[in-house]
Design a protein around this motif. Sequence first.
Motif, short mmCIF file in Angstrom:
data_model
loop_
_atom_site.label_atom_id
_atom_site.label_comp_id
_atom_site.label_asym_id
_atom_site.label_seq_id
_atom_site.Cartn_x
_atom_site.Cartn_y
_atom_site.Cartn_z
N VAL A 91 6.76 -49.24 24.55
CA VAL A 91 6.18 -50.58 24.50
C VAL A 91 7.27 -51.59 24.79
CG1 VAL A 91 5.01 -52.28 23.05
CG2 VAL A 91 4.45 -49.84 22.82
N THR A 92 7.00 -52.48 25.74
CA THR A 92 7.94 -53.55 26.08
C THR A 92 7.24 -54.88 25.87
OG1 THR A 92 8.99 -52.12 27.73
CG2 THR A 92 9.41 -54.48 27.90
N ASP A 93 7.92 -55.79 25.17
CA ASP A 93 7.39 -57.14 24.97
C ASP A 93 8.55 -58.12 25.02
OD1 ASP A 93 8.64 -57.01 22.45
OD2 ASP A 93 6.78 -56.66 21.38
N GLU A 94 8.30 -59.39 24.64
CA GLU A 94 9.34 -60.42 24.72
C GLU A 94 10.50 -60.16 23.76
OE1 GLU A 94 6.22 -61.45 21.81
OE2 GLU A 94 6.09 -61.03 23.95
N GLN A 95 10.32 -59.30 22.77
CA GLN A 95 11.39 -58.99 21.81
C GLN A 95 12.27 -57.83 22.25
OE1 GLN A 95 11.89 -61.00 19.10
NE2 GLN A 95 10.24 -62.19 20.03
N GLY A 96 11.82 -57.07 23.23
CA GLY A 96 12.56 -55.89 23.68
C GLY A 96 11.62 -54.73 23.90
N GLU A 97 12.05 -53.55 23.49
CA GLU A 97 11.17 -52.39 23.64
C GLU A 97 11.28 -51.49 22.43
OE1 GLU A 97 12.43 -50.74 27.39
OE2 GLU A 97 14.09 -49.66 26.49
N PHE A 98 10.21 -50.68 22.22
CA PHE A 98 10.23 -49.72 21.13
C PHE A 98 9.37 -48.52 21.48
CE2 PHE A 98 6.63 -52.45 20.07
CZ PHE A 98 5.66 -51.57 19.60
N GLN A 99 9.69 -47.42 20.83
CA GLN A 99 8.95 -46.17 20.98
C GLN A 99 8.61 -45.66 19.59
OE1 GLN A 99 7.94 -44.13 23.83
NE2 GLN A 99 6.77 -43.33 22.10
N VAL A 100 7.33 -45.49 19.30
CA VAL A 100 6.90 -44.91 18.03
C VAL A 100 7.10 -43.40 18.13
CG1 VAL A 100 4.98 -44.59 16.42
CG2 VAL A 100 5.21 -46.76 17.67
N MET A 101 7.61 -42.82 17.04
CA MET A 101 7.89 -41.39 16.96
C MET A 101 7.32 -40.85 15.64
SD MET A 101 9.87 -40.95 19.71
CE MET A 101 10.54 -39.31 19.45
N ARG A 102 7.21 -39.53 15.55
CA ARG A 102 6.90 -38.85 14.29
C ARG A 102 7.96 -37.79 14.06
NH1 ARG A 102 0.91 -38.45 15.77
NH2 ARG A 102 0.05 -40.30 14.78
N ASP A 103 8.41 -37.68 12.82
CA ASP A 103 9.36 -36.62 12.48
C ASP A 103 8.59 -35.29 12.39
OD1 ASP A 103 8.24 -36.32 9.87
OD2 ASP A 103 9.91 -37.33 8.88
N PRO A 104 9.26 -34.17 12.13
CA PRO A 104 8.56 -32.87 12.11
C PRO A 104 7.41 -32.76 11.11
CG PRO A 104 10.91 -32.51 12.35
CD PRO A 104 10.72 -33.99 12.07
N GLU A 105 7.34 -33.62 10.09
CA GLU A 105 6.22 -33.60 9.16
C GLU A 105 5.21 -34.72 9.41
OE1 GLU A 105 6.45 -32.65 5.11
OE2 GLU A 105 8.03 -31.16 5.38
N GLY A 106 5.39 -35.45 10.51
CA GLY A 106 4.43 -36.46 10.90
C GLY A 106 4.70 -37.87 10.41
N ASN A 107 5.84 -38.10 9.76
CA ASN A 107 6.19 -39.44 9.28
C ASN A 107 6.64 -40.31 10.46
OD1 ASN A 107 5.96 -38.87 6.35
ND2 ASN A 107 7.60 -37.44 6.82
N GLU A 108 6.02 -41.48 10.58
CA GLU A 108 6.34 -42.36 11.70
C GLU A 108 7.69 -43.06 11.52
OE1 GLU A 108 1.95 -41.92 11.34
OE2 GLU A 108 3.43 -42.69 9.93
N PHE A 109 8.36 -43.28 12.65
CA PHE A 109 9.55 -44.13 12.73
C PHE A 109 9.60 -44.65 14.16
CE2 PHE A 109 11.07 -39.94 13.93
CZ PHE A 109 12.01 -40.16 14.93
N CYS A 110 10.42 -45.65 14.42
CA CYS A 110 10.49 -46.23 15.76
C CYS A 110 11.95 -46.32 16.22
CB CYS A 110 9.92 -47.65 15.79
SG CYS A 110 8.15 -47.74 15.49
N PHE A 111 12.15 -46.10 17.50
CA PHE A 111 13.40 -46.48 18.14
C PHE A 111 13.17 -47.86 18.74
CE2 PHE A 111 14.11 -41.80 18.44
CZ PHE A 111 15.26 -41.78 17.68
N VAL A 112 14.10 -48.77 18.51
CA VAL A 112 13.96 -50.15 18.99
C VAL A 112 15.19 -50.57 19.76
CG1 VAL A 112 12.45 -50.77 17.06
CG2 VAL A 112 14.90 -51.17 16.87
N ASP A 113 14.97 -51.50 20.68
CA ASP A 113 16.07 -52.08 21.44
C ASP A 113 15.74 -53.54 21.71
OD1 ASP A 113 18.39 -52.43 22.86
OD2 ASP A 113 17.58 -51.62 24.71
#
Length: 113
Positions: A91-113
């Motif tokens: 996802v890219t917007d005016e703030q930068g970009e991010f990618q939603v991820m899930r760890d091996p047990e399904g817990n969400e986290f994001c990489f952001v730039d």
Amino acid sequence: MRAKVSELVVDCADPAALVRFWAELLGGAPVDRSPGWSYVEPPGFVRLAFQQVPEGKAAKNRLHLDLEAGPVGAAADAAERLGAVRVGGLVTDEQGEFQVMRDPEGNEFCFVD
């Protein structure tokens, strides 16, 4: 009174396995305190602990981590090699970009730039 965060605790099925994923992702050495409790102390971050619970994850997390790790695509590729899964596209917007991820047990986290 002012409280201080001492650690973040994640409920999970397999603390020993999940702590190793997060230790690889964030740095630090995984510690297995007991069969149902593990933790890692990543450099520059509060302790991240993993507690075994009997129930599985049922819904989207109400709290998640946003991680800066250089180019988002490269970070997501590296996390996938450790067992993470991408959720949707970049996802890219005016703030930068991010990618939603899930760890091996399904817990969400994001990489952001």
